[in-house]
Design a protein around this motif. Structure first.
Motif, PDB file in Angstrom:
ATOM      1  N   GLU A   1      -3.918   0.013   6.484  1.00  0.00           N
ATOM      2  CA  GLU A   1      -4.556   1.330   6.636  1.00  0.00           C
ATOM      3  C   GLU A   1      -4.421   1.838   8.070  1.00  0.00           C
ATOM      4  O   GLU A   1      -4.170   3.028   8.294  1.00  0.00           O
ATOM      5  CB  GLU A   1      -6.021   1.246   6.204  1.00  0.00           C
ATOM      6  CG  GLU A   1      -6.169   0.974   4.723  1.00  0.00           C
ATOM      7  CD  GLU A   1      -7.590   0.617   4.306  1.00  0.00           C
ATOM      8  OE1 GLU A   1      -7.870   0.718   3.099  1.00  0.00           O
ATOM      9  OE2 GLU A   1      -8.414   0.229   5.176  1.00  0.00           O
TER      10      GLU A   1
ATOM     11  N   LEU B   1       0.861  -1.169   0.000  1.00  0.00           N
ATOM     12  CA  LEU B   1       0.000   0.000   0.000  1.00  0.00           C
ATOM     13  C   LEU B   1       0.904   1.227   0.000  1.00  0.00           C
ATOM     14  O   LEU B   1       1.697   1.410   0.928  1.00  0.00           O
ATOM     15  CB  LEU B   1      -0.893   0.005   1.250  1.00  0.00           C
ATOM     16  CG  LEU B   1      -1.922   1.121   1.341  1.00  0.00           C
ATOM     17  CD1 LEU B   1      -2.963   0.987   0.236  1.00  0.00           C
ATOM     18  CD2 LEU B   1      -2.599   1.100   2.710  1.00  0.00           C
TER      19      LEU B   1
ATOM     20  N   GLY C   1      -2.525   5.536  -3.087  1.00  0.00           N
ATOM     21  CA  GLY C   1      -2.729   4.722  -4.268  1.00  0.00           C
ATOM     22  C   GLY C   1      -3.375   3.408  -3.874  1.00  0.00           C
ATOM     23  O   GLY C   1      -3.558   3.136  -2.689  1.00  0.00           O
ATOM     24  N   PRO C   2      -3.707   2.602  -4.858  1.00  0.00           N
ATOM     25  CA  PRO C   2      -4.364   1.327  -4.567  1.00  0.00           C
ATOM     26  C   PRO C   2      -3.390   0.283  -4.044  1.00  0.00           C
ATOM     27  O   PRO C   2      -2.176   0.394  -4.194  1.00  0.00           O
ATOM     28  CB  PRO C   2      -4.917   0.913  -5.935  1.00  0.00           C
ATOM     29  CG  PRO C   2      -3.956   1.508  -6.912  1.00  0.00           C
ATOM     30  CD  PRO C   2      -3.527   2.822  -6.299  1.00  0.00           C
TER      31      PRO C   2
END
Length: 193
Positions: free
Chosen positions: A175, A7, A187-188
């Motif tokens: 996260e 991530l 970003g993804p």
């Protein structure tokens, strides 16, 4: 085949800001004394290779396949400042399994504008009780893609990207980790190591 995901949590034109962010992320890991630093660079100019070689004389590689020269000969030419170096470029650099804090600042200071990677492995992400997550060491890592925006540092960019590596399916933990140092994903989720 890669088992980790990544991530991206920061993109910045300042490599020292990226390094500070990586250090803050490492501060919340479970170390156990086994965290290691790894440094890689590709497409180095002769000047970049010379700087890195002088700091780590046993770890400059590359520029040899088309010339028929072995690594020892390249090291000798670098040490001697041989003018043929320009024709041997590009060079590669690899420094694996170094103690935490032993190479990072020197590598960052000596690297020019070539794509590179500075990463850390050998630790566990902490438990996150509020998410029902136990500590996890599998696929844990922090990486800075220098002068690049990809985990494989194969696409040159004008900035540096900090990536969190984590076990596939553990996005909530990644996260949460980013939030602990005041970041949000930039970003993804992608494929990692």
């Amino acid at each position: 085949m890669s088992t980790s995901n990544v991530l991206p949590v920061l993109r910045t034109p300042n490599r020292w800001v990226a390094y500070d962010t990586a250090r803050r992320l490492l501060d919340i890991t479970v170390h156990g004394g086994s965290t290691e630093a790894h440094a890689y660079a590709d497409d180095l100019t002769a000047a970049e290779a010379r700087r890195l070689f002088e700091a780590h004389p046993d770890h400059v590689y590359g520029g040899v396949s088309d010339q028929g020269l072995g690594y020892e000969e390249v090291r000798r030419l670098l040490a001697a400042g041989d003018p043929r170096l320009e024709s041997l470029a590009p060079f590669s650099f690899q420094l694996d399994e170094q103690p935490l804090g032993s190479i990072e600042e020197r590598f960052l200071a000596l690297l020019g504008s070539s794509p590179a990677s500075l990463s850390w492995k050998g630790f566990a992400w902490p438990a996150v009780p509020e998410l029902g997550l136990d500590p996890r060491g599998k696929d844990a890592g922090v990486q800075i893609a220098l002068n690049s925006d990809t985990v494989d540092y194969d696409r040159p960019a004008d900035d540096h990207t900090v990536f969190l590596h984590f076990r596939a399916g553990d996005v909530r933990r990644a996260e949460w980790l980013a939030r602990q140092v005041g970041l949000t994903p930039v970003g993804p989720v992608g494929s990692g190591w």
